[in-house]
Motif scaffolding. Structure first.
Motif, PDB file in Angstrom:
ATOM      1  N   GLU A   1      -4.330   7.276   6.359  1.00  0.00           N
ATOM      2  CA  GLU A   1      -4.993   7.173   5.164  1.00  0.00           C
ATOM      3  C   GLU A   1      -4.464   9.014   4.646  1.00  0.00           C
ATOM      4  O   GLU A   1      -4.566   9.939   5.074  1.00  0.00           O
ATOM      5  CB  GLU A   1      -6.736   6.669   4.797  1.00  0.00           C
ATOM      6  N   ASN A   2      -3.532   9.332   3.178  1.00  0.00           N
ATOM      7  CA  ASN A   2      -4.416  10.417   2.681  1.00  0.00           C
ATOM      8  C   ASN A   2      -5.171  11.102   2.466  1.00  0.00           C
ATOM      9  O   ASN A   2      -5.794  10.619   2.027  1.00  0.00           O
ATOM     10  CB  ASN A   2      -2.861  10.270   2.063  1.00  0.00           C
ATOM     11  N   VAL A   3      -4.804  12.253   3.267  1.00  0.00           N
ATOM     12  CA  VAL A   3      -6.515  13.190   3.002  1.00  0.00           C
ATOM     13  C   VAL A   3      -6.425  13.052   1.379  1.00  0.00           C
ATOM     14  O   VAL A   3      -7.849  13.562   1.128  1.00  0.00           O
ATOM     15  CB  VAL A   3      -6.316  13.906   4.413  1.00  0.00           C
ATOM     16  N   ALA A   4      -5.349  13.695   0.939  1.00  0.00           N
ATOM     17  CA  ALA A   4      -5.468  14.417  -0.552  1.00  0.00           C
ATOM     18  C   ALA A   4      -5.578  12.674  -1.573  1.00  0.00           C
ATOM     19  O   ALA A   4      -7.022  13.878  -1.924  1.00  0.00           O
ATOM     20  CB  ALA A   4      -4.421  15.193  -0.388  1.00  0.00           C
ATOM     21  N   ASP A   5      -5.628  12.278  -1.127  1.00  0.00           N
ATOM     22  CA  ASP A   5      -6.343  11.236  -2.631  1.00  0.00           C
ATOM     23  C   ASP A   5      -6.516   9.523  -1.648  1.00  0.00           C
ATOM     24  O   ASP A   5      -6.702   8.996  -2.991  1.00  0.00           O
ATOM     25  CB  ASP A   5      -4.349  11.095  -3.059  1.00  0.00           C
ATOM     26  N   GLY A   6      -6.814   9.390  -0.560  1.00  0.00           N
ATOM     27  CA  GLY A   6      -7.614   8.833   0.045  1.00  0.00           C
ATOM     28  C   GLY A   6      -6.953   7.168  -0.334  1.00  0.00           C
ATOM     29  O   GLY A   6      -7.151   5.771   0.279  1.00  0.00           O
ATOM     30  N   LYS A   7      -4.929   7.177  -0.243  1.00  0.00           N
ATOM     31  CA  LYS A   7      -4.461   6.188  -0.220  1.00  0.00           C
ATOM     32  C   LYS A   7      -4.191   5.946   0.772  1.00  0.00           C
ATOM     33  O   LYS A   7      -3.878   6.933   2.658  1.00  0.00           O
ATOM     34  CB  LYS A   7      -2.926   6.492  -0.948  1.00  0.00           C
ATOM     35  N   ILE A   8      -4.461   4.328   1.542  1.00  0.00           N
ATOM     36  CA  ILE A   8      -4.230   3.773   2.493  1.00  0.00           C
ATOM     37  C   ILE A   8      -2.881   2.955   2.963  1.00  0.00           C
ATOM     38  O   ILE A   8      -2.752   2.037   1.861  1.00  0.00           O
ATOM     39  CB  ILE A   8      -5.718   3.215   3.128  1.00  0.00           C
ATOM     40  N   THR A   9      -2.570   3.325   4.097  1.00  0.00           N
ATOM     41  CA  THR A   9      -1.304   1.733   4.119  1.00  0.00           C
ATOM     42  C   THR A   9      -1.671   1.601   4.726  1.00  0.00           C
ATOM     43  O   THR A   9      -2.117   2.322   6.450  1.00  0.00           O
ATOM     44  CB  THR A   9      -0.274   3.131   4.614  1.00  0.00           C
ATOM     45  N   GLN A  10      -1.398  -0.346   5.694  1.00  0.00           N
ATOM     46  CA  GLN A  10      -1.615  -1.193   6.188  1.00  0.00           C
ATOM     47  C   GLN A  10      -0.667  -0.840   7.350  1.00  0.00           C
ATOM     48  O   GLN A  10       0.818  -1.691   6.637  1.00  0.00           O
ATOM     49  CB  GLN A  10      -2.513  -2.208   6.718  1.00  0.00           C
ATOM     50  N   LEU A  11      -0.578  -0.742   8.512  1.00  0.00           N
ATOM     51  CA  LEU A  11       0.617  -0.661   9.333  1.00  0.00           C
ATOM     52  C   LEU A  11       1.042  -2.194  10.789  1.00  0.00           C
ATOM     53  O   LEU A  11       1.796  -2.510  10.338  1.00  0.00           O
ATOM     54  CB  LEU A  11       0.237   0.382  10.858  1.00  0.00           C
ATOM     55  N   THR A  12      -0.340  -2.330  10.589  1.00  0.00           N
ATOM     56  CA  THR A  12      -0.190  -3.463  10.965  1.00  0.00           C
ATOM     57  C   THR A  12      -0.925  -4.643  10.893  1.00  0.00           C
ATOM     58  O   THR A  12      -2.208  -4.365   9.934  1.00  0.00           O
ATOM     59  CB  THR A  12      -0.396  -3.684  12.655  1.00  0.00           C
ATOM     60  N   HIS A  13      -0.842  -6.151  10.668  1.00  0.00           N
ATOM     61  CA  HIS A  13      -1.274  -6.837   9.916  1.00  0.00           C
ATOM     62  C   HIS A  13      -1.547  -8.175  10.509  1.00  0.00           C
ATOM     63  O   HIS A  13      -2.428  -8.944   9.836  1.00  0.00           O
ATOM     64  CB  HIS A  13      -0.298  -7.461   8.603  1.00  0.00           C
ATOM     65  N   ASP A  14      -1.877  -8.005  11.712  1.00  0.00           N
ATOM     66  CA  ASP A  14      -1.662  -9.301  12.616  1.00  0.00           C
ATOM     67  C   ASP A  14      -2.852  -9.388  13.415  1.00  0.00           C
ATOM     68  O   ASP A  14      -3.442 -10.223  14.882  1.00  0.00           O
ATOM     69  CB  ASP A  14      -0.591 -10.148  13.888  1.00  0.00           C
TER      70      ASP A  14
END
Length: 742
Positions: free
Chosen positions: A171-184
């Motif tokens: 998660e980006n600290v500045a804007d809260g954008k979340i990237t999911q790295l694993t999906h399984d």
């Protein structure tokens, strides 16, 4: 399987001008609060080592985060006032469980609202506080409450990675954008954390690492499919039973398949590291990035745990390279304190290759291995370094295995060591050393001295400031006028064993007294320790019912007595221990005529419960009354990692498993036996108790049983449990092992 408990107590004051002796009651022992010790050695050192931070209660409510100057000048600075932790738009203040700064010390990551996962509260909520703007923002606020695990800043502080639902997110600290790295991630695929057995036996919980450049995250994945699932039945919290299911590999059965890989922190496909060997027949216990590189330093152990291979795998670099292989005819240990030296061209490594546990300096390619410490003693723990001075600090105790002292050695010297702990402070010393090795929070105690905590300079060990003397606690303890724990020696054949004894306050050496032995006896721990344990009030309470309380460290106990002492029990866990306990107490009776050999009792918890059963069944003419708590009855019922480390598999060592398991000897029971177990024990399953009961019944053996519904291995959950357990133990001993001198 280890559980050692302490309780705190102090003395009630008489209304008279002098203090009358007060023998603590069971209620006071269980409830504590009479001998009150203060302070603690756990602090958060700031990165430069000049200050340390800690939580302190704010009079207006909540906790401040404060910093103290380590040099002894006494300067105190409030880094973050409690008011900064008020949730936006509310009057609620975060309850700070723990905190960590980013490298710039402009942001702090706060862990709160925590929930226990098996042993520890590793699941909760995380918030980031910007110390300049005072903005407080929750991470992963759209995830379920208390579902985030192991959150940590990226090296540059712009992002935070964490685990939720067995998947890894950034998660980006500045804007809260979340990237999911694993999906399984699922109920069977575990990313970024671990299954039950890795957590319990390898102490693995946090299962991912940022690369030093912040571009990648390396992580563990466990596939629990095929591992046996264990069911715990909860009969007490609902109209119909609820089933708790979790994968638990028992000795000789299928393990999870564990592998490690890396993924770009911006997202993408995981690259799995191609380590040789069946992932279900090998363990990956440790993985860290080598500082200032994209090289991973990986420890891989085979299933028998007699070989530890060290691999270096480079991000994008193809096949990993095996640079070091540690082997032992019994078992090898995980190296938890690897430190990199000389611009990361050497690393430290602990080994028992010369018969003692020592520290070695190993070149990055593994070709040059040189001892840092030498001698006929064990290095117990590496606790810090001063890289500028070229010193390593470690704990050892060459002359008294019940005590602990600080030593130093030159990282590029000839193996010579120097004791730094004061010669006049006999007991155990603990150190929380600053990152630069210049300062340490030093805690000293022994069996009759509460902890004294101070800041010291190293390597001189000069006291800079006293943090807590605990003079009041010492006075409270001394006012009780209890008989101190005495350290003695027992013999089992040619072996000399460490032991302690505690006598009743009205002890008369002309009389004979019954004995209660408190046993552990497994390789995971040691009971005979010259350290403050709250005044040993439970033992003192038993002693003052009219018993002599004794504990003996049998061979194989985790004492700093060399490889042969610890590993001679390989394949024989349970057999040598009970033999040493029986011979040890008979030898003490020969030395001390006040021991009544017709009244010997024994009790133990977990592995100590197993040893209690082995002693009662195999040496029934020595041990007359026993209380076995949370015990392993059949070693095949315990987990793969622990049991196979010391016993190999049941398939490879069937006779050893038979000989070491108490259930094999129930026909020998002659004395009084009480079994105590929690039905919610996820560690040593209640199944052990039921199987043993079945066998005892089959052989017509009379015994008593006390089961605690939905209590865990500690048997301390729910109201009234601890008092009820201790009262039941006391009553059983008093009824079946007549107390008092005769």
């Amino acid at each position: 399987m280890n559980i050692r408990k302490t309780v705190l107590i102090a003395c009630c004051l008489s209304s008279l001008s002098v203090y009358a002796q007060h023998i603590p009651t069971l209620e006071e022992v269980v409830n504590g609060g009479l001998v009150v010790t203060k302070g603690g050695s756990q602090v958060n050192w700031l990165s430069d080592g000049s200050k340390y931070s800690k939580k302190e209660k704010n009079p207006a409510g909540g906790y401040d985060i404060v910093a103290y100057d380590a040099s002894g000048k006494g300067k105190r600075e409030v880094l973050i006032p409690a008011s900064s932790f008020v949730k936006p738009g509310t009057s609620d203040t975060l309850s700070v469980r723990s905190f960590s700064f980013d490298t710039s010390r402009k942001q702090v990551l706060v862990y709160t609202n925590t929930k226990r996962v098996w042993r520890y509260d590793t699941r909760g909520d995380y918030w980031v506080l910007n110390m300049q703007t005072k903005q407080l923002r929750q991470l992963g606020k759209n995830f379920p409450e208390s579902s985030l695990m192991f959150a940590k800043f990226s090296p540059d502080g712009t992002r935070v990675a964490y685990v939720s639902g067995n998947n890894i997110y950034v998660e980006n600290v500045a804007d809260g954008k979340i990237t999911q790295l694993t999906h399984d991630g699922s109920s069977t695929i575990v990313n970024g954390t671990f299954d039950w057995v890795y957590e319990e036996e390898f102490f693995c919980r946090d299962g991912f690492r940022w690369s030093p450049d912040g571009k990648y995250i390396a992580y563990w994945q466990s596939d629990t499919e095929g591992t046996g699932w264990f069911d715990i039945i909860n009969n007490v919290d609902s109209l119909y039973p609820k089933i708790i299911r979790f994968p638990y590999p028992k000795a000789g059965t299928t393990n999870s398949a564990v592998k490690v890989g890396y993924v770009a922190a911006s997202g993408g496909k995981t690259t799995w590291i191609d380590l040789p060997g069946d992932p279900r027949q090998n363990y990956i216990m440790r993985m860290e990035f080598i500082p200032e590189s994209n090289d991973l330093f990986i420890q891989q152990m085979n299933r028998p745990q007699n070989t530890n291979k060290v691999w270096i795998a480079t991000i994008g670099g193809g096949v990993p390279k095996n640079i070091l292989t540690e082997t032992d005819a019994a078992w090898v240990e995980t190296n938890d304190q690897v430190t990199w030296l000389k611009h990361n061209t050497y690393f430290t490594w602990q080994s028992e290759r010369d018969g003692w546990r020592h520290l070695y300096r190993v070149s990055r390619d593994g070709k040059d291995i040189q001892p840092i410490t030498k001698g006929n003693f064990d290095l117990i723990e590496q606790v810090g370094m001063d890289l500028k001075k070229g010193l390593v600090y470690f704990i050892a105790s060459p002359d008294n295995y019940t005590q602990r002292y600080l030593y130093s050695a030159n990282l590029f010297g000839k193996g010579d060591v120097k004791r730094l702990s004061p010669l006049n402070e006999q007991g155990q010393h603990r150190y929380n050393i600053s990152p630069d090795g210049k300062y340490a929070v030093h805690t000293f105690s022994n069996a009759v001295t509460p902890p004294r905590i101070e800041m010291v300079a190293l390597p001189s060990h000069k006291t800079l400031s006293v943090i807590e003397e605990n003079k009041e606690a010492l006075a409270q303890y001394q006012q009780l006028k209890l008989r101190p724990k005495e350290f003695v020696k027992a013999h089992s054949g040619n072996l000399v064993l460490d032991a302690f004894m505690i006598k009743p306050v009205d002890f008369d050496p002309a009389k004979k007294y019954p004995v209660i032995i408190d046993v552990y006896g497994e390789p995971a721990s040691s009971t005979v320790q010259d350290v403050w344990q709250g005044g040993n009030m439970w033992h003192q309470f038993l002693a003052n019912q009219g018993y002599i309380v004794i504990s003996i460290d049998n061979r194989g106990a985790a004492a700093p007595r060399g490889r042969e002492w610890r590993k001679c029990i390989y394949g024989e866990v349970g057999t040598f221990a009970s033999q040493d306990q029986a011979q040890g107490i008979l030898d003490l009776a020969r030395q001390y005529p006040f021991i009544d050999t017709s009244r010997i009792g024994i009790t133990g918890w977990s592995g100590g419960g197993s040893q209690t059963l082995n002693c009662m069944f195999r040496y029934p003419d020595v041990f007359r009354t026993g209380i076995a708590i949370a015990f392993v009855a059949d070693q095949r019922l315990y987990d793969t990692i622990y049991q196979e480390r010391y016993m190999n598999t049941p398939q490879a060592n069937p006779e050893g498993y038979r000989k070491g398991s108490p259930i094999s000897y129930v026909e020998g029971l002659k004395g009084n036996l009480l079994l105590i177990h929690g039905t919610g024990d996820d560690n040593v399953h209640y199944q052990n108790c039921e199987m043993l009961v079945n066998e005892l019944v089959k052989h017509g053996k009379v015994f008593y049983q006390l089961s605690y519904p939905m209590r865990s291995h500690a048997i301390n959950e729910r109201e009234g449990t601890t008092y009820h357990l201790r009262k039941s133990m006391t009553d059983y001993f008093l009824k079946n092992l007549p107390a008092g001198g005769k």
